[in-house]
Write a protein that holds these residues in place. Structure first.
Motif, short mmCIF file in Angstrom:
data_model
loop_
_atom_site.label_atom_id
_atom_site.label_comp_id
_atom_site.label_asym_id
_atom_site.label_seq_id
_atom_site.Cartn_x
_atom_site.Cartn_y
_atom_site.Cartn_z
N UNK A 50 0.83 -1.21 0.00
CA UNK A 50 0.00 0.00 0.00
C UNK A 50 0.86 1.26 0.00
N UNK A 51 1.94 1.23 0.75
CA UNK A 51 2.83 2.39 0.79
C UNK A 51 3.43 2.65 -0.58
N UNK A 52 3.83 1.59 -1.26
CA UNK A 52 4.39 1.74 -2.61
C UNK A 52 3.37 2.35 -3.56
N UNK A 53 2.10 1.95 -3.42
CA UNK A 53 1.06 2.45 -4.30
C UNK A 53 0.64 3.88 -3.97
N UNK A 54 0.62 4.20 -2.69
CA UNK A 54 0.11 5.50 -2.25
C UNK A 54 1.18 6.59 -2.31
N UNK A 55 2.36 6.27 -1.82
CA UNK A 55 3.39 7.29 -1.64
C UNK A 55 4.23 7.55 -2.88
N UNK A 56 4.19 6.64 -3.86
CA UNK A 56 4.96 6.85 -5.08
C UNK A 56 6.45 6.97 -4.80
N UNK A 57 7.08 8.00 -5.35
CA UNK A 57 8.53 8.15 -5.16
C UNK A 57 8.94 8.41 -3.71
N UNK A 58 7.98 8.78 -2.85
CA UNK A 58 8.28 9.01 -1.44
C UNK A 58 8.05 7.77 -0.59
#
Length: 202
Positions: free
Chosen positions: A169-177
């Motif tokens: 989920x973090x990879x999907x939501x935060x993108x490059x951050x």
């Protein structure tokens, strides 16, 4: 999806679907994936995602998350009544009311985080960490049960699922951050673990 633009429609409809489908998931999906249906963290994440995807302002985003989670509680028990003939009183008894109270708190916190994750400002870097943080906190509670005679090794698989879902989920939501968000998720998860432990969710 246009429906997500209308909080007054998306929130209650989403709540009905979340509660009913959650019960169906628990009942028919095999272990250990079924345990995601028993996850309070997953419900909190649902509140975050509704506010995040809705792109609303503070009041509408938080309100939508609260309505989503509150409506999901009686919807869950209604599904239990229809599918396995549970007592209708479960939709409004003390337990249901306590869960609805918890849903209000979760809706405010995670709905607010979902809004903040879309808005420029100092909280934009921290807010995307909230889904992973609550999933990691729950994973910590589950890990504490490993080896308990009542649970055996089973909590390990549920904990690993929570961690994997949090990272995804973090990879999907935060993108490059995403790496910044994952770093923030660790101390936030510790705070969440303490709060959940004090509240006796563990």
């Amino acid at each position: 999806m246009k429906i997500i633009r209308y909080a007054a429609v998306a929130a209650p409809v989403g709540g009905v679907l979340l509660g009913a489908l959650d019960f169906v998931w628990i009942k028919y999906v095999p272990y250990p994936f079924a345990e995601l249906g028993n996850s309070m963290a997953v419900w909190a994440v649902a509140g975050f995602l509704l506010a995040f995807w809705g792109r609303w302002g503070w009041a509408r985003g938080i309100g939508a998350a609260v309505v989503l989670l509150v409506v999901a509680v009686p919807s869950y028990y209604l599904a239990a009544m229809v599918i396995q003939h549970d007592d209708a009183a479960t939709m409004y008894n003390t337990t249901a009311l306590l869960w609805m109270g918890s849903a209000v708190i979760a809706g405010v916190v995670f709905g607010g985080a979902g809004v903040a994750a879309r808005r420029p400002g100092r909280w934009q870097a921290v807010a995307p960490a909230m889904p992973a943080a609550v999933l990691f906190a729950e994973a910590g509670l589950l890990a504490g049960r490993i080896g308990d005679p009542d649970y055996g090794i089973d909590p390990l698989w549920s904990a690993l699922l929570d961690v994997a879902l949090g990272v995804l989920l973090t990879a999907l939501i935060a993108g490059p951050r995403r790496w910044v968000a994952l770093l923030w998720a660790v101390p936030l998860a510790l705070v969440g673990w303490v709060l959940l432990s004090v509240a006796r969710f563990g």
